[in-house]
Write a protein that holds these residues in place. Structure first.
Motif, PDB file in Angstrom:
ATOM      1  N   UNK A  21      47.993   0.734  88.964  1.00 15.16           N
ATOM      2  CA  UNK A  21      47.572   0.580  90.378  1.00 15.16           C
ATOM      3  C   UNK A  21      46.140   0.089  90.441  1.00 15.16           C
ATOM      4  N   UNK A  22      45.303   0.632  89.557  1.00 17.30           N
ATOM      5  CA  UNK A  22      43.884   0.261  89.537  1.00 17.30           C
ATOM      6  C   UNK A  22      43.713  -1.197  89.107  1.00 17.30           C
ATOM      7  N   UNK A  48      49.777   6.066  82.683  1.00 17.26           N
ATOM      8  CA  UNK A  48      49.446   4.647  82.855  1.00 17.26           C
ATOM      9  C   UNK A  48      49.716   4.158  84.283  1.00 17.26           C
ATOM     10  N   UNK A  61      44.915  -3.431  91.895  1.00 24.51           N
ATOM     11  CA  UNK A  61      43.945  -3.446  92.992  1.00 24.51           C
ATOM     12  C   UNK A  61      42.737  -4.300  92.630  1.00 24.51           C
ATOM     13  N   UNK A  62      42.283  -4.189  91.392  1.00 27.66           N
ATOM     14  CA  UNK A  62      41.125  -4.983  90.961  1.00 27.66           C
ATOM     15  C   UNK A  62      41.450  -6.475  90.982  1.00 27.66           C
ATOM     16  N   UNK A 119      33.718  -3.164  89.648  1.00 27.90           N
ATOM     17  CA  UNK A 119      33.753  -1.696  89.726  1.00 27.90           C
ATOM     18  C   UNK A 119      35.095  -1.175  89.188  1.00 27.90           C
ATOM     19  N   UNK A 120      36.161  -1.915  89.519  1.00 30.74           N
ATOM     20  CA  UNK A 120      37.499  -1.533  89.038  1.00 30.74           C
ATOM     21  C   UNK A 120      37.559  -1.562  87.514  1.00 30.74           C
ATOM     22  N   UNK A 180      35.678   1.375  86.156  1.00 31.20           N
ATOM     23  CA  UNK A 180      36.495   2.591  86.301  1.00 31.20           C
ATOM     24  C   UNK A 180      37.545   2.671  85.195  1.00 31.20           C
ATOM     25  N   UNK A 224      48.628  -4.895  98.623  1.00 36.29           N
ATOM     26  CA  UNK A 224      48.610  -3.678  97.800  1.00 36.29           C
ATOM     27  C   UNK A 224      49.916  -2.903  97.926  1.00 36.29           C
ATOM     28  N   UNK A 248      48.825   5.244  87.402  1.00 37.44           N
ATOM     29  CA  UNK A 248      47.634   5.027  88.246  1.00 37.44           C
ATOM     30  C   UNK A 248      46.733   3.918  87.716  1.00 37.44           C
ATOM     31  N   UNK A 249      46.748   3.730  86.389  1.00 36.72           N
ATOM     32  CA  UNK A 249      45.931   2.656  85.808  1.00 36.72           C
ATOM     33  C   UNK A 249      46.483   1.284  86.200  1.00 36.72           C
TER      34      UNK A 249
END
Lengths: 264, 92
Positions: free
Chosen positions: B55-56, B50, B59-60, B74-75, B78, B7, B52-53
């Motif tokens: 990053x999401x 965009x 991460x997913x 869940x990602x 979200x 990450x 943080x998206x």
């Protein structure tokens, strides 16, 4: 927009971006009253513009502090589902509420934060010590539900008031989910980015972000947070907390005053 | 390599994105109050939202890679909720 106003916005957001992360709070508690009181933005626009600035603050701070290695991705993503539901609900409630009521709610939240920080300062404990405790992981199904509820409340606060809701997130992660402090702080930062991004996009597309004010403020907030990430361990937090307390007290007083003088 | 270390790798592209946002905003201020300035600032704002998206999503994908299918789902939920928030702002 006049040049000197842009400079003032830049400096104000820079101070918020610098001070907020050092204290362990986002800059929202400084930015929203600053936009509403000093730059005379309507309260809803102040909330939207503040959310955009907090996206910049949280991302810049995460990059400069190299904290993402501590992030609990699984937990953060799970709790974020509830937080975003809270943000959507908060945004919808805030846009349907009268500006005067929002100002009152914000003033009350500022007063609560002020009293919590004052208590912390009088006790002489730092933010880490206050939240640090047992390192045992106490993860259970009941705590999952409590964590989800807390995250929903944090999201509601972020969507309604234009703050990151980090105070609630760290509290939930630390005390309800029993996550160690450093891990809780990094996970909270990861969550704040997504939360405020969703909230800010709601306000941006609703036309409640003042683009002219946001541009210098975002630059200032991002640079302030970059600097905060580099110097966060070198500055005595008690002095900063004292400064922050005075600012909070002033803003709370002014917001209450605004509530009584606003018409409608 | 652990999930957390993987990450950490996203830091470099995120830093570049933040600098692009700052450059676009400064360019917007240089052009003053023209239409071009407005689009510079607006694109900077959207790019900022965009980050943080990204990053999401990253991460997913990491969670999917290590076999945490439920967390990856869940990602995705979200992400869908974030898009819903933007759409609600646009439509309501």
């Amino acid at each position: 927009m006049e040049f000197h106003v842009s400079i003032l916005l830049f400096l104000g957001a820079f101070a918020a971006g610098l001070l907020g992360p050092m204290i362990g709070l986002g800059g929202g508690f400084i930015l929203v009253p600053m936009f509403a009181l000093f730059f005379k933005l309507p309260f809803h626009e102040a909330v939207g513009t503040s959310l955009i600035c907090i996206v910049a603050t949280s991302q810049a701070f995460a990059i400069s502090k190299r904290s993402s290695a501590n992030t609990d991705l699984k937990l953060g993503i799970f709790l974020e589902i509830f937080t975003i539901c809270g943000v959507i609900a908060g945004g919808l409630i805030a846009t349907s509420l009268n500006e005067k009521i929002l100002v009152l709610i914000f003033a009350c939240v500022l007063t609560v934060i002020f009293s919590l920080m004052l208590r912390r300062l009088i006790k002489g404990s730092s933010a880490d010590e206050l939240i640090e405790g047992s390192e045992d992981l106490c993860f259970s199904k009941a705590q999952n539900y409590a964590g989800a509820g807390g995250s929903l409340a944090g999201g509601l606060m972020a969507g309604m008031l234009g703050v990151g809701g980090g105070v609630i997130k760290v509290f939930v992660l630390r005390h309800v989910m029993c996550v160690p402090f450093k891990r809780a702080a990094a996970t909270s930062n990861f969550m704040i980015g997504i939360t405020v991004s969703a909230g800010a996009s709601f306000y941006l597309f609703k036309g409640l972000v003042n683009i002219g004010s946001a541009a210098p403020a975002v630059i200032g907030a991002a640079l302030g947070a970059f600097l905060a990430g580099s110097f966060v361990h070198r500055i005595k937090s008690r002095v900063l907390e004292g400064i922050f307390l005075i600012i909070l007290a002033y803003f709370a007083f002014r917001m209450f005053l605004d509530f009584f003088t606003l018409t409608g | 390599m652990s999930l957390e270390k993987l990450n950490e790798k996203i830091r470099v592209p995120l830093t570049i994105f933040i600098y692009i946002v700052i450059i676009l905003l400064v360019a917007g201020k240089i052009f003053g109050s023209s239409e071009r300035a407005f689009y510079f600032v607006l694109s900077a704002m959207i790019l900022l939202l965009l980050i943080p998206m990204f990053r999401l999503i990253y991460a997913s994908l990491l969670l999917l890679k290590v076999g945490e299918h439920r967390s990856a789902l869940y990602g995705l939920i979200t992400l869908m909720l974030s898009v819903t928030a933007a759409l609600l702002g646009l439509l309501l």
